[in-house]
Design an enzyme around this catalytic site. Sequence first.
Site, short mmCIF file in Angstrom:
data_model
loop_
_atom_site.label_atom_id
_atom_site.label_comp_id
_atom_site.label_asym_id
_atom_site.label_seq_id
_atom_site.Cartn_x
_atom_site.Cartn_y
_atom_site.Cartn_z
N CYS A 1 23.17 -47.88 -42.45
CA CYS A 1 23.22 -48.99 -43.19
C CYS A 1 24.58 -49.78 -43.06
CB CYS A 1 22.87 -48.99 -44.70
SG CYS A 1 21.23 -48.00 -44.93
N HIS B 1 25.62 -54.70 -48.74
CA HIS B 1 24.39 -54.17 -48.15
C HIS B 1 23.25 -54.27 -49.16
CE1 HIS B 1 21.35 -51.36 -46.67
NE2 HIS B 1 21.97 -50.29 -47.25
N ASN C 1 15.62 -52.25 -49.17
CA ASN C 1 16.47 -51.83 -48.39
C ASN C 1 16.27 -51.80 -46.69
OD1 ASN C 1 18.65 -50.54 -46.83
ND2 ASN C 1 19.00 -48.85 -48.43
C1 LIG Z 1 16.91 -43.13 -55.61
C2 LIG Z 1 17.28 -43.83 -57.24
C3 LIG Z 1 16.65 -45.15 -57.48
C4 LIG Z 1 16.73 -42.68 -58.02
O1 LIG Z 1 17.15 -43.10 -59.36
P1 LIG Z 1 17.67 -42.12 -60.28
O2 LIG Z 1 17.81 -42.70 -61.78
O3 LIG Z 1 18.79 -41.20 -59.84
O4 LIG Z 1 16.40 -41.04 -60.58
P2 LIG Z 1 16.11 -39.41 -60.42
O5 LIG Z 1 16.09 -39.34 -58.91
O6 LIG Z 1 17.15 -38.68 -61.10
O7 LIG Z 1 14.76 -39.30 -61.00
C5 LIG Z 1 14.46 -39.70 -62.61
C6 LIG Z 1 13.10 -39.47 -62.67
O8 LIG Z 1 12.20 -40.39 -62.20
C7 LIG Z 1 11.31 -39.66 -61.33
N1 LIG Z 1 10.97 -40.63 -59.94
C8 LIG Z 1 11.58 -40.66 -58.91
N2 LIG Z 1 11.22 -41.63 -58.04
C9 LIG Z 1 10.10 -42.10 -58.71
C10 LIG Z 1 9.21 -43.17 -58.31
N3 LIG Z 1 9.35 -44.06 -57.53
N4 LIG Z 1 8.51 -43.70 -59.52
C11 LIG Z 1 8.24 -43.05 -60.74
N5 LIG Z 1 9.04 -42.11 -61.00
C12 LIG Z 1 10.24 -41.73 -60.06
C13 LIG Z 1 11.81 -38.59 -60.93
O9 LIG Z 1 10.78 -37.47 -60.62
C14 LIG Z 1 12.63 -38.11 -62.00
O10 LIG Z 1 11.61 -37.50 -63.05
P3 LIG Z 1 12.01 -36.55 -64.16
O11 LIG Z 1 13.15 -36.95 -64.83
O12 LIG Z 1 10.69 -36.08 -64.79
O13 LIG Z 1 12.22 -35.24 -63.18
C15 LIG Z 1 18.91 -43.93 -57.29
O14 LIG Z 1 19.40 -42.73 -57.41
C16 LIG Z 1 19.39 -44.69 -56.50
O15 LIG Z 1 19.15 -45.84 -56.39
N6 LIG Z 1 20.46 -44.02 -55.41
C17 LIG Z 1 21.08 -44.72 -54.43
C18 LIG Z 1 19.96 -44.78 -53.18
C19 LIG Z 1 20.50 -45.76 -52.08
O16 LIG Z 1 20.81 -46.91 -52.43
N7 LIG Z 1 20.28 -45.39 -50.85
C20 LIG Z 1 20.49 -46.16 -49.76
C21 LIG Z 1 22.14 -46.43 -49.53
S1 LIG Z 1 22.39 -47.24 -48.07
#
Ligand SMILES: CC(C)(COP(=O)(O)OP(=O)(O)OC[C@H]1O[C@@H](n2cnc3c(N)ncnc32)[C@H](O)[C@@H]1OP(=O)(O)O)[C@@H](O)C(=O)NCCC(=O)NCCS
Length: 326
Positions: free
Chosen positions: A120, A253, A283
């Site tokens: 990215c 980004h 993204n």
């Molecule tokens: C990926 C991201 C959105 C996840 O959000 P988060 O708040 O960290 O969520 P978690 O992974 O802790 O999951 C929280 C809950 O949502 C659930 N969940 C995950 N994806 C889901 C989806 N698409 N729909 C519904 N629920 C979802 C999980 O299973 C978890 O459930 P639980 O609490 O029952 O176990 C977040 O971590 C993020 O944006 N990270 C940066 C990613 C990024 O930008 N990457 C590219 C960089 S170049």
Amino acid sequence: MRRYARIIGTGSYLPPRRLTNNDLAAELAQRGLETSDEWIVERTGIRARHFAAPDVTSSDLALEASKKAIEAAGIAADDIDLIIVATSTPDMVFPSTAAILQHKLGMANHCPAFDVQAVCSGFVYALTVADSMIQSGAAKRVLVVGSEVFSRILDFNDRTTCVLFGDGAGAVVLEASEEPGILATELHADGSHVGILCVPGNVSGGQILGDPVLKMDGQAVFKLAVSVLDKAARATLEKAGMTDADIDWLIPHQANIRIMQSTARKLKLSMDKVVVTVDQHGNTSAASIPLALDHGVRSGQVKKGQTVLLEGVGGGFTWGAVLVKM
Ligand SMILES: CC(C)(COP(=O)(O)OP(=O)(O)OC[C@H]1O[C@@H](n2cnc3c(N)ncnc32)[C@H](O)[C@@H]1OP(=O)(O)O)[C@@H](O)C(=O)NCCC(=O)NCCS
């Protein structure tokens, strides 16, 4: 007199198939996965993304974006003397997507063409290399493209990652000029974080070794991204003798609106000064910054003479920034 690299044209392209969060949720439901528009919007700001048709490659998307950038620059393809494509989803293991793009552009001029792989951050890496080539006198007009078909490397059985990404391409034409263009650049990588965001598969002996789909520790990526983007922004501004008050537009980004809000807050910028396309594109990895830049230019937000900070962060871990006078 300093020789600058100036952006003289921008272009972008999105494949026609657009899926809203509800469309994607309906497709994932058929696989037994539950997600919702509400969850995706709240955690990421993403509302829709585009997916390329199965026979469409990164060079196809790059071609459409490049044609628009070349037209906007008012030049012919053969006026270009270097092509750099940033992609993590190349058409083939080799040759480079840039070489394939050169052929698709119908260029008779056999200019150098190569790919940059920094996930990215790929576009800011490619822009920095192009800037160096222009400053050194090795190139005069450079086509820099970010192009991705990220849908090909997503695991559609992993709801935490497959809802985040999309396909697309963006391009700029840079030209050597005495007028300011790129003012300062800053690049970094820390390979110790390879495991938090990767596609660990590889082609070997005619087989795929390992898992050829995206793996991510979302929370680790989130924390690291927020911290390194702020440092990169400050270092780049300092190199140019500027402060955050000099920024007209921040084009980070486009991964997650919460990362973008946090970056803007740390730079004391209101969100009115941030070009946002993540809601409509998701993204698109190396394509996200040039897609957002082209959107900013064509919508009339980003104007000639303004100072724009482009910032990338991604797998590697890689990150960097480019400060540019438009
Ligand atoms: C990926 C991201 C959105 C996840 O959000 P988060 O708040 O960290 O969520 P978690 O992974 O802790 O999951 C929280 C809950 O949502 C659930 N969940 C995950 N994806 C889901 C989806 N698409 N729909 C519904 N629920 C979802 C999980 O299973 C978890 O459930 P639980 O609490 O029952 O176990 C977040 O971590 C993020 O944006 N990270 C940066 C990613 C990024 O930008 N990457 C590219 C960089 S170049």
